[in-house]
Enzyme design. Structure first.
Site, PDB file in Angstrom:
ATOM      1  N   CYS A  69     119.376   4.227 -21.589  1.00 30.79           N
ATOM      2  CA  CYS A  69     118.254   3.281 -21.574  1.00 30.79           C
ATOM      3  C   CYS A  69     117.173   3.738 -22.551  1.00 30.79           C
ATOM      4  CB  CYS A  69     117.697   3.116 -20.165  1.00 30.79           C
ATOM      5  SG  CYS A  69     117.258   4.653 -19.332  1.00 30.79           S
ATOM      6  N   GLY A  70     117.588   4.304 -23.670  1.00 34.28           N
ATOM      7  CA  GLY A  70     116.631   4.698 -24.691  1.00 34.28           C
ATOM      8  C   GLY A  70     115.719   5.823 -24.211  1.00 34.28           C
TER       9      GLY A  70
END
Length: 425
Positions: free
Chosen positions: A144-145
């Site tokens: 998720c970055g």
């Protein structure tokens, strides 16, 4: 009996003779080509160009990169569907929160100047803050970055600021990723992690928010902390999320809402996803009749309502954090899909260049070999091909030669293996 044995021996002998004849015939046919001509022996020369591609490892890598791109694109679509689920959860929880806030404001307004803060522990503001509890919200999964990293950095900055004031905060963690990132980030700072740990659910319900709210309320009411703050990712749009620090305890009697509270709605425009945000207006105090009679003391009623409101606030924070996590995952998976497509194009171009180079090399080798044989002049060849001849005329001449018997039973040219060995490698 003797006659039967002799006939059986004759049949066995005849059968063996037939098998030997079939084997010899098959061997003779394998050694001859069309019109009794011998077939060319199989060349032992090794070709550099593979039949199914130039570089098998490169081809497998291209396939792997394309499959990875499809997988990341599917993960992006799944995250988009879950964002809509979070949006629906916020819409369902909003009416209860607004009505509860309006009722609390109405009761506080009616009992104004009655020393209400002293009777309600959740509204009591300490004279001096010496202990602070911090709830940090992270995710259970990665990919998720920088969502979890940004939340950990925000927590690190807040803990460093409190350490400078001589305060060692107590930290509560939501999400599996926080269990690893928080100790790694705060290894040089002073803090205490409570024994309470909560997982970030895929489907958020009031049950999970109640467990978290009860832990925070118990920590505050027991006097272990004088203030409770929350670090979470605030959702702005599909490509922007920011870590935010928010104070939730003690509650303010009149301004209990978050001043930056707003709702979001995921829609589509021209085939692209879009987020519409709407600022939530502050709920008005409910007007209570002047002659209203309370069945129980007002502070008892408020003491039972404030935990419900705290629960609704935690629920809203969890939905906001989940939307931030999913939007970060959408952005990360979109970037991964684009990178996979770009890498597949580059690898495919490299593959085609290598294949073209190998084929060009083979053509050059064949041309050089043919030119070398032509210079020696030791190859028996027929008449030159006439461009004016057609397929029908060539076929007619060929059939005529077969009928006349002018074609030899065996080829008159050199032996093919020797012919191949004469080609320069």
């Amino acid at each position: 009996m003797a006659a039967r044995r002799s006939s059986l021996g004759f049949l066995l002998g005849a059968g063996l003779a037939v098998l030997v004849a079939c084997a010899l015939l098959a061997q003779r046919q394998a050694g001859r080509g069309f019109v009794a001509g011998s077939t060319h022996a199989k060349s032992t020369r090794c070709l550099n160009v593979a039949r199914n591609g130039v570089d098998k490892a490169l081809r497998e890598r291209i396939t792997s990169v394309k499959k990875t791109g499809k997988l990341t694109d599917a993960m992006r679509m799944v995250a988009a569907a879950k964002v809509r689920r979070a949006q629906a959860g916020v819409e369902k929880a909003r009416p209860f929160s607004e009505e509860l806030s309006s009722m609390i404001k109405g009761l506080v307004k009616k009992l104004k100047n009655s020393g209400l803060e002293a009777e309600l522990p959740m509204l009591r503001v300490p004279e001096k803050v010496t202990n602070i509890g911090i709830l940090v919200v992270t995710s259970n999964r990665g990919l998720c970055g920088g969502y979890n990293t940004f939340a950990a950095k925000k927590l690190e900055a807040r803990v460093a600021s409190l350490n400078a004031q001589g305060i060692e905060p107590k930290i509560l963690i939501v999400g599996k990723k926080g269990k690893n990132k928080v100790p790694a980030r705060l290894k040089k700072l002073k803090y205490n992690i409570t024994g309470d740990w909560f997982g970030m659910p895929d489907t958020i319900t009031s049950k999970e928010s109640s467990e978290i709210a009860d832990a925070l309320r118990n920590l505050f009411l027991s006097g272990e902390v004088d203030k409770v703050e929350v670090v979470y990712g605030k959702f702005y749009n599909l490509i922007k999320t920011m870590p935010q620090l928010r104070s939730i305890l003690p509650l303010s009697p009149l301004g209990i809402e978050d001043p930056e509270d707003e709702t979001f709605k995921l829609t589509t425009e021209d085939g692209k996803m879009k987020v519409e945000k709407e600022k939530v207006k502050s709920s008005k105090a409910k007007d209570l009749e002047t002659d209203v009679i309370f069945d129980q003391p007002p502070e008892t009623i408020l003491n039972s309502m404030l935990p419900l409101y705290l629960n609704s606030q935690i629920l809203s924070i969890l939905y906001d954090a989940q939307a931030s996590e999913l939007s970060s995952r959408m952005t990360a998976m979109k970037a991964a899909t684009d990178n996979a497509e770009e890498l597949a194009k580059k690898l495919n171009l490299l593959y085609n260049k290598k294949r073209q180079a190998y084929i060009t090399n083979e053509i050059c080798e064949i041309s050089a070999g043919a030119a070398a044989l032509d210079e020696t002049g030791d190859i028996e060849v027929g008449t030159d091909f006439d461009a004016s001849e057609t397929i029908d005329s060539i076929e007619a001449d060929f059939l005529k030669e077969i009928q006349d018997g002018s074609l030899p039973d065996e080829p008159t040219g050199p032996d093919f293996p020797d012919f191949v060995e004469g080609i320069p490698a």
